[in-house]
Design a protein around this motif. Structure first.
Motif, PDB file in Angstrom:
ATOM      1  N   ALA A  61     -14.279   3.916  -0.632  1.00 29.32           N
ATOM      2  CA  ALA A  61     -14.209   4.317   0.809  1.00 29.32           C
ATOM      3  C   ALA A  61     -12.636   4.718   1.005  1.00 29.32           C
ATOM      4  O   ALA A  61     -12.337   5.461   1.818  1.00 29.32           O
ATOM      5  CB  ALA A  61     -14.756   3.206   1.913  1.00 29.32           C
ATOM      6  N   HIS A  62     -11.947   3.598   0.484  1.00 25.24           N
ATOM      7  CA  HIS A  62     -10.436   3.819   0.769  1.00 25.24           C
ATOM      8  C   HIS A  62      -9.864   5.114   0.107  1.00 25.24           C
ATOM      9  O   HIS A  62      -8.963   5.599   1.000  1.00 25.24           O
ATOM     10  CB  HIS A  62      -9.793   2.642   0.529  1.00 25.24           C
ATOM     11  N   VAL A  83     -18.884   7.200   6.187  1.00 30.60           N
ATOM     12  CA  VAL A  83     -19.536   5.745   5.563  1.00 30.60           C
ATOM     13  C   VAL A  83     -20.582   5.565   5.699  1.00 30.60           C
ATOM     14  O   VAL A  83     -21.092   5.649   6.907  1.00 30.60           O
ATOM     15  CB  VAL A  83     -18.656   4.749   5.693  1.00 30.60           C
ATOM     16  N   CYS A 133     -14.380  -0.547   7.250  1.00 33.10           N
ATOM     17  CA  CYS A 133     -14.181   1.168   7.094  1.00 33.10           C
ATOM     18  C   CYS A 133     -13.629   1.890   8.389  1.00 33.10           C
ATOM     19  O   CYS A 133     -12.861   2.565   8.400  1.00 33.10           O
ATOM     20  CB  CYS A 133     -15.643   1.733   6.595  1.00 33.10           C
ATOM     21  N   TYR A 141     -12.471   7.707   9.689  1.00 29.25           N
ATOM     22  CA  TYR A 141     -13.741   8.208   9.482  1.00 29.25           C
ATOM     23  C   TYR A 141     -14.516   8.859  10.712  1.00 29.25           C
ATOM     24  O   TYR A 141     -14.592   8.170  11.672  1.00 29.25           O
ATOM     25  CB  TYR A 141     -14.627   7.142   8.655  1.00 29.25           C
ATOM     26  N   VAL A 198     -19.310   6.147  10.648  1.00 27.48           N
ATOM     27  CA  VAL A 198     -19.245   4.746   9.833  1.00 27.48           C
ATOM     28  C   VAL A 198     -20.744   4.106  10.344  1.00 27.48           C
ATOM     29  O   VAL A 198     -20.971   3.764  11.615  1.00 27.48           O
ATOM     30  CB  VAL A 198     -18.278   3.854  10.352  1.00 27.48           C
TER      31      VAL A 198
END
Length: 339
Positions: free
Chosen positions: A42-43, A58, A80, A91, A94
């Motif tokens: 995810a990073h 995510v 996240c 993002y 999420v």
């Protein structure tokens, strides 16, 4: 979120490679469990998605199999949500998705895996995602190849975890198959992320945990480099297996609509093609794929190539017999319960 640590740069490069074919503006989801591998994935996706011109999100999967799993999932989701790209982007999506694990008899690992895919397919459809990324690493690949070797299931089993797959029309990719577990852990340390330590990863009741321990023992006894070698072998064998499968599909055509093909025609096929054709015929006639073993296919192959002393076979879902004599002998495959 600048990739200042070498581990972060390695993960970003791996993610970058799978985003090259994503259409501009398409949404890519990272599947996150809360462990180091998926958090590192995810990073890496947030920045690389922006550079590739795609949108990012995510999906945190909660299997509900352990006490406190909802809290673990929400903690992963919060981490996240707190991620920032170098340009300040967050993002777009999420979401915590609940996986409904049904007991099928295939084993807890298989049941959890199927539930996870089903939940991710639903999440992808709801958000119109064009791709879902999974966090399997090179260590996972090595463990999978070792398990395949122990099963003795041939080239396809030894080809390990495929880099891409499709479930119910949803494409999945595994960009971290070239990245070690130690690298993903280093990403989390460098980024200040706090991965969840799944107690199931230390439970020897699971075959993958035992494989992990066996690989560690082999590294101690034989030296480092075993996971790399197994992963490299998987890549080579996958190419071979893909080619043989394509040849088998072509060879299947004359037999596809014949309930009792001539044994001599099947026997004339090269063994690597013949066994693949036989498996496809068995499944097409009603054999249960999950219960149909390599040993079952080998028994049918002997029925084709060694006519004497080979009686009828009762396999999962089908009965198989050799009928007739000489050049006119045929392989009869009948769904169980039908005459």
């Amino acid at each position: 979120m600048a990739a200042g640590h070498p581990a972060q740069a390695e993960v970003r490069r791996a993610v970058r490679r799978v985003l090259t074919d994503v259409p501009p503006g398409g949404l890519v989801l990272a599947a996150v469990s809360g462990g180091a591998d998926s958090l590192a994935l995810a990073h890496g996706l947030l920045d690389e998605g922006g550079a590739a011109g795609c949108r990012t999100g995510v999906a945190v999967v909660d299997h509900g199999l352990q006490h406190g799993s909802a809290e673990v999932a929400e903690r992963a989701a919060e981490q996240c949500r707190g991620m920032r790209a170098t340009d300040g982007r967050r993002y777009e999506v999420v979401e915590v998705v609940r996986a409904e694990v049904r007991v099928t008899g295939a084993g807890p690992e298989a049941d959890a895996r199927d539930a996870r895919y089903a939940a991710l397919v639903v999440a992808a459809a709801q958000h119109d995602a064009v791709l879902v990324l999974l966090g399997h690493t090179r260590d996972d690949q090595a463990e999978q190849v070792l398990l395949g070797l122990l099963r003795g299931s041939g080239a396809r089993s030894l080809s390990g975890i495929p880099p891409t797959t499709t479930r119910d029309g949803t494409p999945f990719a595994r960009p971290l198959l070239t990245v070690t577990r130690a690298t993903t852990e280093a990403v989390c340390v460098a980024a200040g992320l706090e991965p969840w330590q799944d107690p199931m990863n230390d439970d020897p009741a699971y075959s993958r945990v035992r494989a992990r321990g066996a690989l560690a023992d082999l590294a101690t006894d034989l030296g480092p480099g075993i996971p790399e070698a197994l992963a490299r072998s998987a890549e080579l064998l996958r190419a071979d297996a893909d080619h043989l499968d394509a040849l088998a599909e072509a060879a299947l055509t004359p037999f596809a609509d014949d309930d009792a093909p001539l044994a001599a025609d099947l026997a004339a096929l090269p063994v690597a093609i013949r066994t693949r054709v036989l498996r496809r015929l068995l499944v097409a006639r009603g054999a249960r794929p999950g219960d149909l073993s390599v040993g079952h296919v080998a028994e049918v192959d002997r029925l084709v190539t060694h006519p004497r002393g080979q009686g009828p076979l009762h396999l999962p879902g089908v009965d198989v017999a050799r009928t007739g004599n000489g050049a006119q002998a045929r392989l009869s495959i009948t769904p169980r319960g039908l005459v």
